[in-house]
Design an enzyme around this catalytic site. Structure first.
Site, short mmCIF file in Angstrom:
data_model
loop_
_atom_site.label_atom_id
_atom_site.label_comp_id
_atom_site.label_asym_id
_atom_site.label_seq_id
_atom_site.Cartn_x
_atom_site.Cartn_y
_atom_site.Cartn_z
N LYS A 126 43.77 63.15 42.85
CA LYS A 126 45.10 61.91 43.72
C LYS A 126 46.65 63.03 44.66
CE LYS A 126 44.05 57.64 41.97
NZ LYS A 126 45.50 57.68 41.10
N HIS A 129 52.58 63.44 45.38
CA HIS A 129 53.06 62.71 46.97
C HIS A 129 54.48 62.79 46.79
CE1 HIS A 129 54.24 59.04 43.71
NE2 HIS A 129 52.78 59.37 43.46
N HIS A 132 56.20 62.17 43.13
CA HIS A 132 56.00 64.06 42.21
C HIS A 132 56.81 64.97 42.59
CE1 HIS A 132 51.80 61.81 41.98
NE2 HIS A 132 52.36 62.07 40.52
#
Ligand code: ARG
Length: 565
Positions: A126, A129, A132
């Site tokens: 994933k 982003h 994070h």
């Protein structure tokens, strides 16, 4: 010596009871206004042990404390206000900064205490982003501050690399993956097939059953599934490491969720043996209704383990491995309830140390610039954000200082620094709204502003010789000079305060204050053109010390300085 420590000593020597120096030092405050002195000492807390009223203690102390360290001591009711001898104070602190250099502000307060800081923790396959990065910036900074103050810290990246989603991904991979794309752009391709899986599963629910079986096989260690999972993980980590390299962030351990896959059974057993495991709709849970919380699910109805099972196991493992004094989880506030459930479950299991597990939550990230938010659906790829910031910084530099050497290198440090600074500028629980113009404003309360102040100082120092026999610190007697000196003196206090509250913004604010005080000084007084040699040398030392403190401060935030910009 630290002036505060010195003051604490003076107070200690003049009291009729034996009190610890640390205790006294803790009571000393920095008054909000200069009229109230440079330090204040409230006497309330001494009343009991001295059996006297705070007002009397204050008056007695005032009469007893002697020496030329203080210009004036005022006694206002229960308070003592100390006005330092500016000459001695300035000389003390500037010499200390220049002697200690990169170590200025550090201490051994944390000695002997083990800290686990868990941060970043993106999910395999994933995107990394903007949320994070919030975790990464805070965790990295907390790590730096705590290590600076002597704590023994371990940095853990609790990767999201286990769970039923990998069953889905394996199914999706076999059906739809474009191998070429996967190697060119791993995360984007993995995300594409993962999204596709969910779409297809709506039409064809059997896919979910297939995915469950796949994850079961993965948990059982079947070679084909394990091989694929390893491949996803390897490709993802390579991408994540690119981001960490850009940010200059490192970890001591990448023990993510999968690390606990063979350790969970023992923990589930333990929960069961303690009589805490309850069957609920086919799932195994720990009831938390007494604490007004939903149950903590340990095993799903299909027998698979879950996020919480791994966190319970991880906490126990970390306690055993690192014997932590504190285990800090830097994770978004959307998981606040979840962490309460996990910590409460640990407590119910009889782990008293659960109280040393702390969730340091943070808010949401939003963008003033709508375009960026929609580019990849709802997720913003961090690399895009960082690259864009570097690009914009480069444009500003091209305009302001077209002849600068190493422009791209400078733009990288300033552009990335600006993003990190934005994350660390406010109370971590507050949402962030990214606004390019604000973030990259060289005159605002921004990373570039602080870096620019540093570069400005360095450019002054490059133009002249900074040493000479006539150096005289007592000449730094203007208001602007003394305010700056005082700001430099507050560094360690701000770090300790930031650690106490797990709030890096306290240090971010601090470096802004130093940069502001520096610019006030710089605008009010000439430095290079100062006629009197003693004054000029003293001012140069002040500039040097300021640069050192800005550098140390930014470093604790995970931001590099640039010598020129
Ligand atoms: N991987 C999770 C996410 O991206 C964060 C992990 C937080 N840490 C933990 N120990 N649960 O949301």
């Amino acid at each position: 010596m630290d002036y505060k420590e010195l003051l604490a000593k003076k107070i200690q020597e003049n009291l009729d009871v034996d009190l610890k120096l640390d205790f006294i030092e803790d009571l000393i405050k920095i008054p909000p206004k200069p009229e109230m002195g440079d330090y204040a000492f409230p006497c309330f807390q001494l009343a009991k042990s001295l059996k006297k009223s705070p007002n009397i203690i204050a008056e007695e102390l005032k009469n007893k404390i002697e020496g030329d360290y203080f210009e004036k001591i005022e006694n206002k009711g229960p308070y003592l206000n100390f006005f330092v001898n500016k000459g001695i104070f300035t000389k003390n602190i500037l010499t200390k900064i220049l002697e200690e250099g990169d170590k200025y502000g550090s201490s051994s307060i944390g000695q002997g205490k083990n800290i686990v800081v868990e941060y970043s923790s993106p999910n395999i396959a994933k995107p990394f982003h903007v949320g994070h990065l919030f975790s990464t910036a805070i965790g990295n900074s907390l790590y730096k501050m705590m290590s600076f103050e002597g704590y023994n810290c371990t940095r853990i990246n609790h990767l999201g690399d286990w769970g039923t989603q990998f069953g889905k991904l394996i199914v999706a991979y076999k059906k739809w993956c474009n191998e070429e794309e996967l190697h060119k752009n791993p995360i984007k391709e993995l995300l594409r097939i993962y999204v596709k899986f969910h779409k297809e599963a709506e039409k064809e629910p059997e896919l979910n059953e297939e995915a469950r079986e796949c994850f079961k096989k993965l948990e059982d260690g079947c070679s084909e599934e394990v091989k694929l999972w390893k491949k996803f993980k390897k490709l993802s980590l390579k991408e994540f490491k690119k981001v960490y390299d850009l940010l200059g962030v490192e970890f001591d351990s990448y023990a993510g969720e999968s690390f606990y896959r063979d350790k969970m059974d023992a923990v589930i057993d333990e929960i069961d043996k303690k009589g805490l495991l309850v069957e609920s709709k086919g799932a195994k849970v720990v009831m938390l209704d007494k604490y007004n919380m939903p149950p903590c699910i340990v095993k799903k109805s299909d027998g698979a383990t879950i996020y919480a099972t791994r966190d319970l196991t991880a906490a126990i493992y970390r306690k055993k491995t690192y014997d932590f004094y504190k285990c800090i989880y830097v994770v978004g506030m959307d998981q606040s309830l979840y962490f309460k459930q996990v910590f409460t479950t640990l407590k119910l299991m009889g782990k008293d140390w659960a109280d040393s597990c702390i969730h340091a939550g943070f808010g949401l990230v939003r963008f003033a610039d709508k375009k960026l938010s929609t580019r990849n659906g709802d997720v913003i790829f961090l690399e895009d954000l960082l690259n864009k910031s570097v690009q914009r910084t480069l444009e500003i530099i091209n305009e302001k200082n077209p002849n600068l050497k190493n422009k791209l290198q400078v733009a990288k440090k300033v552009g990335i620094g600006a993003v990190i600074f934005t994350y660390l500028k406010n109370n971590r629980e507050r949402d962030i709204v990214f606004d390019w113009n604000e973030m990259l404003n060289f005159d605002g309360e921004t990373g570039p502003y602080v870096q620019y102040s540093y570069a400005r100082g360095k450019s002054i120092l490059r133009k002249t010789k900074c040493t000479g026999s006539q150096l005289d610190y007592s000449k730094l007697n203007s208001k602007e000079e003394f305010e700056l000196v005082k700001a430099l003196n507050n560094f360690k206090d701000s770090i300790i305060n930031a650690i106490d509250k797990l709030e890096p913004f306290i240090v971010t604010r601090y470096v802004i204050e130093v940069a502001k005080a520096f610019n006030k000084f710089y605008n009010a007084h000439s430095i290079l053109k100062t006629k009197d040699e003693g004054t000029k040398l003293a001012r140069l030392q002040l500039v040097k010390a300021t640069c050192q403190v800005i550098k140390n401060g930014l470093n604790l935030l995970g931001i590099d300085v640039v010598e020129e910009m």
